[in-house]
Design a protein around this motif. Sequence first.
Motif, PDB file in Angstrom:
ATOM      1  N   ARG A  48       0.811  -1.104  -0.076  1.00  0.00           N
ATOM      2  CA  ARG A  48       0.111   0.059  -0.084  1.00  0.00           C
ATOM      3  C   ARG A  48       0.839   1.349   0.026  1.00  0.00           C
ATOM      4  NH1 ARG A  48      -3.809  -1.831   5.041  1.00  0.00           N
ATOM      5  NH2 ARG A  48      -1.930  -2.620   5.570  1.00  0.00           N
ATOM      6  N   PRO A  80      -4.369  -6.044  -0.258  1.00  0.00           N
ATOM      7  CA  PRO A  80      -4.568  -4.588  -0.526  1.00  0.00           C
ATOM      8  C   PRO A  80      -3.601  -3.633  -1.226  1.00  0.00           C
ATOM      9  CG  PRO A  80      -4.410  -4.860   1.886  1.00  0.00           C
ATOM     10  CD  PRO A  80      -4.311  -6.134   1.034  1.00  0.00           C
ATOM     11  N   ASP A  82      -4.286  -0.032  -1.770  1.00  0.00           N
ATOM     12  CA  ASP A  82      -4.641   1.152  -1.468  1.00  0.00           C
ATOM     13  C   ASP A  82      -3.549   2.473  -1.624  1.00  0.00           C
ATOM     14  OD1 ASP A  82      -7.770   1.180  -0.888  1.00  0.00           O
ATOM     15  OD2 ASP A  82      -6.612  -0.842   0.080  1.00  0.00           O
ATOM     16  N   GLY A 113      -7.403  -1.623  -5.390  1.00  0.00           N
ATOM     17  CA  GLY A 113      -6.897  -0.139  -4.979  1.00  0.00           C
ATOM     18  C   GLY A 113      -5.995   0.494  -5.454  1.00  0.00           C
ATOM     19  N   SER A 114      -5.076   0.034  -6.442  1.00  0.00           N
ATOM     20  CA  SER A 114      -4.283   0.617  -6.975  1.00  0.00           C
ATOM     21  C   SER A 114      -4.545   1.536  -8.226  1.00  0.00           C
ATOM     22  CB  SER A 114      -3.159  -0.386  -7.451  1.00  0.00           C
ATOM     23  OG  SER A 114      -1.944   0.229  -8.044  1.00  0.00           O
ATOM     24  N   PRO A 318      -7.963   4.432  -8.872  1.00  0.00           N
ATOM     25  CA  PRO A 318      -8.337   3.182  -7.946  1.00  0.00           C
ATOM     26  C   PRO A 318      -9.690   3.086  -8.145  1.00  0.00           C
ATOM     27  CG  PRO A 318      -6.914   4.696  -6.401  1.00  0.00           C
ATOM     28  CD  PRO A 318      -7.377   5.319  -8.045  1.00  0.00           C
ATOM     29  N   ARG A 348     -14.833   8.138  -4.413  1.00  0.00           N
ATOM     30  CA  ARG A 348     -13.768   7.583  -5.168  1.00  0.00           C
ATOM     31  C   ARG A 348     -13.444   8.829  -6.134  1.00  0.00           C
ATOM     32  NH1 ARG A 348     -15.661   2.602  -4.312  1.00  0.00           N
ATOM     33  NH2 ARG A 348     -16.176   2.254  -6.559  1.00  0.00           N
TER      34      ARG A 348
END
Length: 360
Positions: A48, A80, A82, A113-114, A318, A348
Amino acid sequence: MDASELIVVRLNADEPGGGARLDRVLQAALSGIGHRFCSDMDALPDLRGKRLLFALALGAYGVNTACAKLLRRLRSNALPLDGSVSALLVDGDGELYTKSSASELALALNAAGSALLGRPLVEATGSLQNFRIQAKNLGTDLMGAYLAAVRELVGRLQGEVFPRRETPMLLALHASNHHTSNTMQLWAQVRERLGKSCAVEEIGLRNGAVSDCSGCPYTACLHFGESGRCFYGGLMQDEVWPAVRRCSAVMLLCPNYNDALSANLTAFINRMTGLFRQTRFYDKAVFAIVVSGYSGGDIVARQVVDAMNMNKSFFLPPRFALMETANDPGEALTLPGIDARLDGFASRIQEALCIQVKTS
């Protein structure tokens, strides 16, 4: 782990000795650059907030067991990502599967989340013939063009930051009926949630308003594009291109009829080539709302990734796509948990585009 350090996730080839060319290119491209290699898919560190290069050695038949293991972890929310920004390098032994493997991985990374850079992929087929034009333009051989492309990608991955704006403009493009379309009804809910945080412009592409690209010669397309025009003129030249120039992001509203983008949206993407000849869209983002009657939303979302992010160079924020399944008119608004998903999607968009969120 240093937050500024480049993390190279090396997806090793299944075949003994496979990926030797990829290793040579990575060694040359990363020379003098702080980086760390990770290759054990079961023992990846916390990624992350990092800058990530996923390097995939692909056999002649498009299969990589390490990549399959990574996909499983990403899709199960066990990894995850992020706050991270990713790019991809795919080196194949054959002439097929490099792009399809990359787009499948790109969508999974994004859903975890990237963000992905605009044009986040360097792919090398077994013959390297896909670098023929670049090699000619650079005055080098195929391997030299390959290495130059990887160095350019690594340079952008290290330093590129997507710009947020005070009141970003969001351009929504659709080819649907407002009264019966589940896609349009979801978009109306997202637009309401955005409030005054974004300036929204909406353009409809229905009823043959956009003719598809007819494949003008490169020099003709470049000539017209340099002056902001297209040989075929019309709505694309007069309204859509200027709106794309003004906007911070494009929202594609994508009902899934035949496991494909609609003809009008496909025509829009094809006709963007003239504008793309003169500029890159690294500082513009793409979002999508995809509604399928039965299944296959991921197929359409991947087409958006392929066309707008990997090809036309739009930044991929993301979790860029809201993907829902609804058939009967109005059904999308009654789906279990839809309000929370709409809230999250609108948030988002604001987080990706806005310096600070304005309330309505």
